[in-house]
Structures are given as structure tokens and as C-alpha cells.
Design a protein around this motif. Structure first.
Motif, PDB file in Angstrom:
ATOM      1  N   ALA A 146       0.826  -1.210   0.000  1.00 48.18           N
ATOM      2  CA  ALA A 146       0.000   0.000   0.000  1.00 48.18           C
ATOM      3  C   ALA A 146       0.868   1.271   0.000  1.00 48.18           C
ATOM      4  CB  ALA A 146      -0.944  -0.007   1.191  1.00 48.18           C
ATOM      5  N   ALA A 147       1.897   1.292   0.837  1.00 46.27           N
ATOM      6  CA  ALA A 147       2.748   2.489   0.910  1.00 46.27           C
ATOM      7  C   ALA A 147       3.433   2.734  -0.436  1.00 46.27           C
ATOM      8  CB  ALA A 147       3.782   2.342   2.019  1.00 46.27           C
ATOM      9  N   ALA A 148       3.914   1.659  -1.066  1.00 47.29           N
ATOM     10  CA  ALA A 148       4.597   1.797  -2.359  1.00 47.29           C
ATOM     11  C   ALA A 148       3.638   2.311  -3.430  1.00 47.29           C
ATOM     12  CB  ALA A 148       5.189   0.458  -2.776  1.00 47.29           C
ATOM     13  N   ALA A 149       2.372   1.907  -3.358  1.00 48.18           N
ATOM     14  CA  ALA A 149       1.387   2.402  -4.320  1.00 48.18           C
ATOM     15  C   ALA A 149       1.194   3.910  -4.153  1.00 48.18           C
ATOM     16  CB  ALA A 149       0.063   1.662  -4.146  1.00 48.18           C
ATOM     17  N   ALA A 150       1.162   4.382  -2.905  1.00 48.77           N
ATOM     18  CA  ALA A 150       1.010   5.822  -2.660  1.00 48.77           C
ATOM     19  C   ALA A 150       2.202   6.593  -3.222  1.00 48.77           C
ATOM     20  CB  ALA A 150       0.858   6.091  -1.165  1.00 48.77           C
ATOM     21  N   VAL A 151       3.407   6.053  -3.042  1.00 44.62           N
ATOM     22  CA  VAL A 151       4.603   6.707  -3.596  1.00 44.62           C
ATOM     23  C   VAL A 151       4.505   6.768  -5.118  1.00 44.62           C
ATOM     24  CG1 VAL A 151       7.106   6.508  -3.920  1.00 44.62           C
ATOM     25  CG2 VAL A 151       6.114   6.069  -1.667  1.00 44.62           C
ATOM     26  N   ALA A 152       4.096   5.647  -5.740  1.00 44.87           N
ATOM     27  CA  ALA A 152       3.998   5.590  -7.207  1.00 44.87           C
ATOM     28  C   ALA A 152       2.984   6.608  -7.727  1.00 44.87           C
ATOM     29  CB  ALA A 152       3.631   4.178  -7.646  1.00 44.87           C
ATOM     30  N   VAL A 153       1.887   6.795  -7.002  1.00 46.52           N
ATOM     31  CA  VAL A 153       0.885   7.786  -7.404  1.00 46.52           C
ATOM     32  C   VAL A 153       1.468   9.194  -7.309  1.00 46.52           C
ATOM     33  CG1 VAL A 153      -1.321   8.863  -6.772  1.00 46.52           C
ATOM     34  CG2 VAL A 153      -1.129   6.366  -6.865  1.00 46.52           C
ATOM     35  N   ARG A 154       2.184   9.472  -6.205  1.00 48.68           N
ATOM     36  CA  ARG A 154       2.753  10.828  -6.033  1.00 48.68           C
ATOM     37  C   ARG A 154       3.774  11.137  -7.124  1.00 48.68           C
ATOM     38  NH1 ARG A 154       2.799  11.603   0.665  1.00 48.68           N
ATOM     39  NH2 ARG A 154       0.835  10.491   0.915  1.00 48.68           N
ATOM     40  N   GLN A 156       3.380  10.007 -10.115  1.00 48.89           N
ATOM     41  CA  GLN A 156       2.606   9.863 -11.359  1.00 48.89           C
ATOM     42  C   GLN A 156       3.089   8.675 -12.196  1.00 48.89           C
ATOM     43  OE1 GLN A 156       3.087  14.076 -12.702  1.00 48.89           O
ATOM     44  NE2 GLN A 156       0.938  14.261 -12.109  1.00 48.89           N
ATOM     45  N   ARG A 157       3.519   7.623 -11.507  1.00 46.44           N
ATOM     46  CA  ARG A 157       3.869   6.380 -12.201  1.00 46.44           C
ATOM     47  C   ARG A 157       2.722   5.386 -12.123  1.00 46.44           C
ATOM     48  NH1 ARG A 157       9.386   6.526  -9.479  1.00 46.44           N
ATOM     49  NH2 ARG A 157       8.401   5.176  -7.953  1.00 46.44           N
ATOM     50  N   LEU A 158       1.684   5.752 -11.373  1.00 43.74           N
ATOM     51  CA  LEU A 158       0.541   4.864 -11.182  1.00 43.74           C
ATOM     52  C   LEU A 158      -0.700   5.739 -11.098  1.00 43.74           C
ATOM     53  CD1 LEU A 158      -0.261   1.847 -10.490  1.00 43.74           C
ATOM     54  CD2 LEU A 158       0.001   2.465  -8.089  1.00 43.74           C
ATOM     55  N   SER A 159      -1.765   5.293 -11.786  1.00 40.94           N
ATOM     56  CA  SER A 159      -3.021   6.039 -11.729  1.00 40.94           C
ATOM     57  C   SER A 159      -3.737   5.727 -10.418  1.00 40.94           C
ATOM     58  CB  SER A 159      -3.906   5.658 -12.918  1.00 40.94           C
ATOM     59  OG  SER A 159      -5.254   5.873 -12.581  1.00 40.94           O
ATOM     60  N   PRO A 160      -4.307   6.732  -9.756  1.00 40.85           N
ATOM     61  CA  PRO A 160      -5.019   6.476  -8.494  1.00 40.85           C
ATOM     62  C   PRO A 160      -6.375   5.785  -8.705  1.00 40.85           C
ATOM     63  CG  PRO A 160      -5.144   8.804  -9.064  1.00 40.85           C
ATOM     64  CD  PRO A 160      -4.271   8.154 -10.103  1.00 40.85           C
ATOM     65  N   ASN A 161      -6.813   5.657  -9.967  1.00 40.03           N
ATOM     66  CA  ASN A 161      -8.175   5.173 -10.228  1.00 40.03           C
ATOM     67  C   ASN A 161      -8.443   3.761  -9.714  1.00 40.03           C
ATOM     68  OD1 ASN A 161      -8.630   7.585 -11.439  1.00 40.03           O
ATOM     69  ND2 ASN A 161      -8.160   6.848 -13.508  1.00 40.03           N
TER      70      ASN A 161
END
Lengths: 319, 319
Positions: A146-154, A156-161
Motif C-alpha cells: 500500500a505504501a509503495a502504491a502511494a509513492v507511485a501515485v505521487r 505519477q507512475r501509477l493512476s489512483p483510479n
């Protein structure tokens, strides 16, 4: 009774026979956290990452020191920072017993160095990272990614959708050190580490450290290389539920390689499986048996269709 | 046996009954030291200022943690820094047992946070700063003013012509923590502090802390103000010999108000005068009786012709 802030030193009077554990981590604006991060989260996390090191050793917190470098005195910022720091310190019985506040270098931002102290009743109760054995089970607490997903979103390497972004942000900003778990694993776990760099990277730290100790105990040249590896079951890796709408492999990769979760990863003899499940029930943290220590170097992922050799890919903090 | 670098935490196993003393200080380029300072001096001083806090408490060093923030990895710089750090650590039996190295914030320089640990055999042997009594002698170790003269020269507020500049620079860059003295003063000194902010400022710290403890012991509202003061003899202040060519009053002011000397200032009952002189002989550090704790607030300087009330003028590090 500890001597608090105001003298040249702070004092701790440990019980006879106790071993003192200590750890230090620096947390710098623009390196370890984004400028503009909620100061409450900064206060929480600067302490949490250190308490997590105590947790990995099975230690009970005794107190902490806070060295704070600030560009200016901003009372609102300081108040919120203190709220985050003190709430976590108080939740885990880790009083602030001393510190140092200085101006940070011209042009730079906030930097925080926290030192924590903890204890185990006697030195034999410390959980090390270099004591894993071939045949041990590998366990991970709670969930990963979960933490890594938040970093990726910040970044912009991962869409928050396809994420529960609120849950991911919370995992990144307010990691919970698993102190009770660490203390419960004394004499049960053969080795432990907290997952800060990512599961594969931190597991590799356990493997390398343990292999070096094995080599040295058997008078083998440690430079000959590791003879310890890990075999993980893909279906057993506890991907955080906030990632469940992601493509399966993408979510699994975040769980395998993402850092900043601060869950305990530990090894234990298979004879302790029932004891560990009992601990999980007692402290209400799910504990997942995800694989086994083997005598072949490297980390392998067993999947339905094929086995895969996993690269050691550390989590480079915001770089 | 302490667990060293490489695990989640470092471990110290203190003897039964011992109290652990700890202190942290941050040392930042452009704030606490000039850019371009010899890295060997930076390594020495970052540890020395912390060891000096242990000395003021009467503690024996056990080990230290080093948190290093660097803009880039410069092997030559690091090698010299380590030489300075390790030479002092080794001289005082204070092994480096853990740490954290991170990139410093974009655009900023080196920042070093050192945490030291020490011990006294039992908590009653800690020397505090809040336990000075009316009638106690005030003592200062060795000499004062040389480090402040070096700072004044670097800021072009003082001409180097009338100084032994080499000696002053050495005092500023390589302060010697007085650990053996601190340990010898257990149960002899009634209170102690290391002079980092300047004699008058640090003596005032002892007076205020001790007055507050007195007030609280006698159920007096501490906000009513201090009832402790100090009376100093001008001719007894040990102005450093490197300053002897300066005008007398200018040299005295550097000794009274200059910081960064890291000499121990302590108080003791007059009945301990001979014991203290014996300690001075044993450890070969001159100890000067410079005044007495009195029941009137403030610091007074007795001179041949007139008495003078001294302002509390702290030493603002490079500001």
C-alpha cells in the motif's frame, strides 16, 4: 526514573541484566519526504521508522531523543509535528527524554534525526537478522504494497483510479511500528527485519547476514558467497486490499519490491507454526507464512505455472 | 559485547545497576562550522561535543551512533572525516556501533548528528546541573577563551596579530572532552556543565536549574525567580595563554563570554578543595577555583577596584 530534557545528558536506568537496543534514522525534506507533507505525519513517521527497528529486535521502547534542524521557527508547523510525534511516543510508552534543536543550513528545509532506546530483559532475547536457518518458515505480518502504491501515485507512475488511495496514503504517512509483535516473537522467531526497502530486498538482508554468520561459524571464507536462499509462494504474499483492483501482477510487484510498509518479516522453525498463529490471534495481526529458507542462493517465487527467480531490487527512497 | 553496525539496532549490555547516559547534537555546515573546514576537525568535533556532555555528567563512554547527511559521496572527505572521528572514539573507548547515512537536502551541505551513550555504575553517581548549593566553590578546568578568539578572527572581529593563532585554531577545531575529569568528580562535584555557550551563560544554566530545584523542594513557586547567584574573582579566571598579548579586559571578556571551549565548570563544597587539587594533580589538568555560589541572583565579577554585575551573554554559534 529517567532524567529528562534540560541536563547535559538524559538518563535511563535499565533493570539488571537488561540489554539496551538503540537505533538512529534521519528524515530529510526533499529526500525522505515531500515538501508540503502534513507535519503531523512527519512527526509520526520520523519516530515510527525508528520504533520499527526496535520492533524487529523484539525490544520494548524506553525513550527517544529528537534532533531537529529547522529553517525557521514556525509555531503552527511545530505544534502539528509535535502532535504526531507525541501521540505515537505516548501510544508506545516511548517518552522524549532529550534532544537538540538547531537552525538548518541556509537554503535547506527540515531535517529530523531520531534516536530510540529500547530493552530486552536479557541479551539472549534480542532477535537478530543474521540467525535464519535452512528449513525455517518465512513469515510476513499484515499486508504489503500500500505504501509503495502511494509513492507511485505521487510520482505519477501509477493512476489512483484503481486504488483505495486514502488507505495507501495512510499506509505511507502513518506506518504503525509492530512493537507488540516483535516482543511476542522473542525466542520464537529465528531472525527478523522490518520491511523498509521492500520484501525481496529486506529478505535478502536476512539471507546475506545469516549466510555470513554460517560461513564464519564453519570457518568458511564468507567472501565465497551465500549458501542461503528463500523460496516464496506467490499466492501466499499478502497484497494489501487497497490494491485489489490493480492487475494481479502489478499488485504483487508492489508487495514484493515496494518499501515503506514497516511490517515485520521474520523466520522461524516450522515447529513454531501453531505458537505463531496463537500470537497472531492474541495481538490481532494476521501473520502469513509465505515461504521457506533454502540452501540455494537467491529468492525464488513459486507460481501456479512456473517458478521465477526474483531480482533483488531495493527501494530507493524517493530517488 | 555490543552488537555492531548491520542489524536493525545496536545493542549495549550495561552492568547490573548501571545508569545509561545519552546525548545528541547536530553539527551542520554553515551553521555550526564554516564550509571548507578540515573534515578531520569536523569528524573530531561532532563527536567531541557529545562526549563533553557525557563528561559533564561523570559518565564513561560506551559507544556512539553516527547519522550522516551528505550532498555527495566524496571518498577523500569521508576518509578524513572518519580519521578524525575514529581517532577520538578510540582514544575514549567509544566505539561506533551504528548509524544512518543519507543524502542531504538538495542544495545543502553536510550535516552530522551524533548520539553518544555512557554509563555510571549507579544512578546516584550522575553529576547533575541542578544541584549546586549556596556556599559551594565554583571551579573551571584548564583555561578559557582560545576557541572564542579563533571564531572572532574568522569573522574578522579580532586581529590575529596579538594571538597565538595556531593554538586558538586548535582549541576551536579539536576540543578535548574532559571525560577522566568528569568521572573523577563523581560524588565530589555538587553540579557540573561543559562550557559550550560561554562561562557566564553556562554558569547561569547551573544557577537557574539549581534555583528551580531549590524552589520546588521548598514548595516555593519557581516562577518567583532565582535565589542563586555566582560571585567570580576576575584574577582567578584562567584566561588561555594564547591570549596573553591581548589587552587584559579583552582577553578576560573572551574567557567570560566566549563559547566552544568545552571545559568543565563545576561546583563543590569547600570541604572538597584538597580532594579536587589532588584530582588535578592525578589527571594533570589544572583546576581553578574562580568563585562561589551565593544567595543573591546574578553573576558578579570581583575586581581589584570595583565589582561588576555581568550580563548573561550566550554564545550564539556563528550567528
Amino acid at each position: 526514573v529517567p532524567i529528562g530534557i534540560g541536563d547535559d545528558c538524559a538518563m535511563i536506568s535499565p533493570p539488571a541484566g537488561a540489554a539496551i537496543l538503540t537505533s538512529v534514522d534521519t528524515f530529510t525534506e526533499g529526500v525522505h519526504f515531500f515538501s508540503g507533507t502534513n507535519p503531523k505525519s512527519i512527526g509520526h513517521k520520523a519516530l515510527a521508522v525508528n520504533l520499527s527497528d526496535l520492533a524487529a529486535c523484539g525490544a520494548q521502547p524506553l525513550g527517544c531523543l529528537l534532533a531537529l534542524s529547522l529553517p525557521t521557527i514556525d509555531d503552527i508547523w511545530l505544534d502539528e509535528f509535535s502532535q504526531g510525534f507525541r501521540a505515537l511516543a505516548s501510544a508506545h510508552g516511548c517518552p522524549l527524554i532529550g534532544g537538540d534543536t538547531t537552525r538548518s543550513a541556509p537554503g535547506s528545509g527540515v531535517s529530523i534525526t531520531v534516536t530510540v532506546f529500547g530493552m530486552v530483559p536479557d541479551p539472549s532475547m534480542v532477535i537478530r537478522r543474521n540467525t535464519a536457518q535452512v528449513g525455517d518458515d518465512i513469515w510476513i505480518a499484515d499486508s504489503l504494497g500500500a505504501a509503495a502504491a502511494a509513492v507511485a501515485v505521487r510520482y505519477q507512475r501509477l493512476s489512483p483510479n484503481q486504488l483505495n488511495l486514502l488507505a495507501c496514503d495512510h499506509a505511507l504517512d502513518y506506518p504503525q511500528p509492530q512493537l507488540l509483535l516483535g516482543q511476542s516473537l522473542r525466542k520464537i522467531a529465528s531472525a527478523a527485519i522490518d520491511v523498509s526497502d521492500g520484501l525481496v530486498a529486506d529478505l535478502t538482508h536476512i539471507l546475506r547476514a545469516s549466510a555470513a554468520v554460517d560461513a564464519s561459524a564453519n570457518s568458511i571464507d564468507p567472501s565465497l558467497g551465500t549458501s542461503l536462499g528463500a523460496c516464496l509462494q506467490a499466492r501466499a504474499i499478502p497484497v494489501d486490499i487497497a490494491l485489489h483492483a490493480l492487475p494481479e501482477r502489478q499488485a504483487l510487484n508492489l508487495a514484493l519490491y515496494g518499501g515503506d510498509d514497516y511490517r515485520l518479516c521474520f523466520t522461524a522453525s516450522p515447529k513454531n507454526q501453531q505458537t505463531i498463529q496463537n500470537i497472531a490471534q492474541t495481538i490481532s495481526i494476521p501473520l502469513h507464512r509465505i515461504g521457506r529458507i533454502v540452501a540455494t542462493a537467491g529468492v525464488t517465487l513459486e507460481q501456479r505455472d512456473a517458478n521465477e527467480s526474483l531480482q533483488e531490487l531495493g527501494y530507493e527512497h524517493f530517488r
